[in-house]
Design a protein around this motif. Sequence first.
Motif, PDB file in Angstrom:
ATOM      1  N   SER A  76      -2.018   1.666  -2.950  1.00 38.01           N
ATOM      2  CA  SER A  76      -2.459   2.196  -1.646  1.00 38.01           C
ATOM      3  C   SER A  76      -1.944   1.339  -0.493  1.00 38.01           C
ATOM      4  O   SER A  76      -2.435   1.434   0.621  1.00 38.01           O
ATOM      5  N   MET A  77      -0.939   0.510  -0.787  1.00 38.76           N
ATOM      6  CA  MET A  77      -0.394  -0.357   0.265  1.00 38.76           C
ATOM      7  C   MET A  77       0.883   0.234   0.865  1.00 38.76           C
ATOM      8  O   MET A  77       1.599   0.989   0.207  1.00 38.76           O
ATOM      9  N   ILE A  78       1.147  -0.173   2.121  1.00 43.56           N
ATOM     10  CA  ILE A  78       2.253   0.389   2.907  1.00 43.56           C
ATOM     11  C   ILE A  78       3.258  -0.719   3.208  1.00 43.56           C
ATOM     12  O   ILE A  78       2.870  -1.856   3.471  1.00 43.56           O
ATOM     13  N   HIS A  79       4.542  -0.371   3.190  1.00 47.64           N
ATOM     14  CA  HIS A  79       5.568  -1.358   3.547  1.00 47.64           C
ATOM     15  C   HIS A  79       5.413  -1.748   5.015  1.00 47.64           C
ATOM     16  O   HIS A  79       5.215  -0.898   5.885  1.00 47.64           O
ATOM     17  N   ILE A  80       5.505  -3.058   5.289  1.00 42.30           N
ATOM     18  CA  ILE A  80       5.155  -3.557   6.625  1.00 42.30           C
ATOM     19  C   ILE A  80       6.087  -3.069   7.729  1.00 42.30           C
ATOM     20  O   ILE A  80       5.689  -2.966   8.881  1.00 42.30           O
ATOM     21  N   ARG A  81       7.341  -2.767   7.377  1.00 41.73           N
ATOM     22  CA  ARG A  81       8.279  -2.312   8.428  1.00 41.73           C
ATOM     23  C   ARG A  81       8.609  -0.829   8.321  1.00 41.73           C
ATOM     24  O   ARG A  81       8.762  -0.144   9.316  1.00 41.73           O
ATOM     25  N   ARG A  82       8.728  -0.345   7.083  1.00 46.93           N
ATOM     26  CA  ARG A  82       9.206   1.040   6.916  1.00 46.93           C
ATOM     27  C   ARG A  82       8.077   2.069   6.940  1.00 46.93           C
ATOM     28  O   ARG A  82       8.328   3.265   6.988  1.00 46.93           O
ATOM     29  N   GLN A 101       2.467  -7.554  -4.095  1.00 52.86           N
ATOM     30  CA  GLN A 101       2.342  -7.456  -2.641  1.00 52.86           C
ATOM     31  C   GLN A 101       3.410  -8.298  -1.944  1.00 52.86           C
ATOM     32  O   GLN A 101       4.015  -7.872  -0.959  1.00 52.86           O
ATOM     33  N   ILE A 102       3.670  -9.480  -2.492  1.00 46.41           N
ATOM     34  CA  ILE A 102       4.682 -10.378  -1.921  1.00 46.41           C
ATOM     35  C   ILE A 102       6.086  -9.822  -2.160  1.00 46.41           C
ATOM     36  O   ILE A 102       6.908  -9.744  -1.245  1.00 46.41           O
ATOM     37  N   ILE A 103       6.353  -9.410  -3.419  1.00 43.36           N
ATOM     38  CA  ILE A 103       7.701  -8.928  -3.779  1.00 43.36           C
ATOM     39  C   ILE A 103       8.067  -7.677  -2.979  1.00 43.36           C
ATOM     40  O   ILE A 103       9.178  -7.541  -2.457  1.00 43.36           O
ATOM     41  N   LEU A 104       7.117  -6.746  -2.885  1.00 41.68           N
ATOM     42  CA  LEU A 104       7.412  -5.451  -2.250  1.00 41.68           C
ATOM     43  C   LEU A 104       7.195  -5.458  -0.732  1.00 41.68           C
ATOM     44  O   LEU A 104       7.524  -4.475  -0.061  1.00 41.68           O
ATOM     45  N   GLU A 105       6.626  -6.546  -0.199  1.00 43.34           N
ATOM     46  CA  GLU A 105       6.336  -6.655   1.246  1.00 43.34           C
ATOM     47  C   GLU A 105       5.439  -5.519   1.723  1.00 43.34           C
ATOM     48  O   GLU A 105       5.769  -4.767   2.647  1.00 43.34           O
ATOM     49  N   VAL A 106       4.316  -5.390   1.053  1.00 45.09           N
ATOM     50  CA  VAL A 106       3.367  -4.331   1.421  1.00 45.09           C
ATOM     51  C   VAL A 106       2.017  -4.936   1.790  1.00 45.09           C
ATOM     52  O   VAL A 106       1.667  -6.023   1.321  1.00 45.09           O
ATOM     53  N   VAL A 107       1.288  -4.208   2.621  1.00 50.27           N
ATOM     54  CA  VAL A 107      -0.060  -4.641   3.024  1.00 50.27           C
ATOM     55  C   VAL A 107      -1.012  -3.451   2.926  1.00 50.27           C
ATOM     56  O   VAL A 107      -0.578  -2.299   2.961  1.00 50.27           O
ATOM     57  N   PRO A 108      -2.342  -3.734   2.792  1.00 53.37           N
ATOM     58  CA  PRO A 108      -3.291  -2.619   2.769  1.00 53.37           C
ATOM     59  C   PRO A 108      -3.203  -1.806   4.056  1.00 53.37           C
ATOM     60  O   PRO A 108      -3.011  -2.347   5.143  1.00 53.37           O
TER      61      PRO A 108
END
Length: 485
Positions: A342-348, A475-482
Amino acid sequence: RKTNGKVEKRGVFETLKRAPEEKVELRKKVTLLRGISIIIGTIIGAGIFISPKGILKNSGSVGMSLVVWIACGILSLFGALSYAELGTCIKKSGGHYTYILEAFGPQVAFMRLWVDMIAIRPAGLAVIALAFGRYILEPIFMPCGVPEIAIKLATTIGITMVMYLNSMSVSWTARIQIFLTFSKLLAIAIIIVPGLYQLFKGETKNFENAFEVNTVDLTGLPLAFYSGMYAYAGWFYLNFVTEEVENPERTMPLAICISMVIVMICYTMTNVAYYTVMSAEELLASDAVAVTFAEKLMGNFSVAVPVFVALSCFGSMNGCLFAISRMFYVASREGQLPEVLSMIHIRRHTPLPAVIVLYPITLLILFLGDIYSLLNFMSFLRWFFIGVAVVGLIYLRYTRPDMPRPFKVPIFIPAVFSFTCFFMVFLSLYSDPINTGIGFAISLTGIPAYFIFIHFERKPKWFQKLSDSVNRSLQIILEVVPTEH
């Protein structure tokens, strides 16, 4: 070193938190045109170009086959209208899963999710991708057959491209979907226009005695309807991305109605065009009807038909993955799948983990599994759960009468459609009890899975630590946040 390791980790998390200055969420980027392209682009796959003979074979005559195409279009429209009501009163993404969750609770919703994740979606994606791989290579290898290993490699490349595209940008995914939808409508127009020209020239011999009663096979008609409903399946995909639709109260009913009318006209007119050039016997004998049609009417231009079919398959893969990833995203948000989904990429601003989760399972099934058997096992379950979701609409009318319903359909529409779904399930049990039974058994594995992974809140400490560690690493590898929902 330990200290440095901690500092490094903390630094990464701080970067993840600080990176997006704007709100991290799925944006409302699905306009009316994009909504129409998602629905049309996923409904129209390879079937109408390759093999519309299942309906002709089981209906028994040219006239009855056209009646079945129209009737299945109307029944599918009933289902689509029911989903339009569900989508405007339950404004969450997730499609079938969300509606079953709202109406009948988490246990039934998890059963649907489980079957989708372990079999239906990866097998369905693999089948569309295989058609893409075969048809994209056909012009290169003509007149020889395409080697199986080449098909699987092209299929893998196709799946990877779709995954990458959906991971990188919602806007680009939607733009390419619009382009692919227009390309498949162009392909259909290339069939319909010459076919109608032949019709106006007086090529009507294949329509003579089209409704001969003695050729109609009443026992085969249910199977003809089964094939027809599958050809129209895909009208529900816009409901998987409700939260990303601009002004859903207006856009969803409009997109659904416009798309279904366009598809119904395209399917019916394409079949009429086929019959102006081919007799019923020739159509049944053809392995790829559109190619045979093009060879008879257009000569060398028929080489382009496999390319159009491949583009059509790519559009179906793209639209399907775009929609399905949102179901996993919502299920994770509801606590029924790992949190990272359920996390979203921080830039895309794409649900990157939910997009790529199917990738390894799909490739595994592609190279190791019996895809068509899996689809046979699961086909009846698909219609069963769609029927359950539409029954949920009727159930919610009585249990939650005060729920806002900006778009409301007459009660007979969901009643007729849910009856059709359950009739198709009964037909599967009758015509193929072994495959249906295996599919049912696979779905029942969702019950212990629910109790192990969801119901028992007190997990062993080692399991919880492992889960948290994997979640943080991903979360670190994929650069995603809740998501800030």
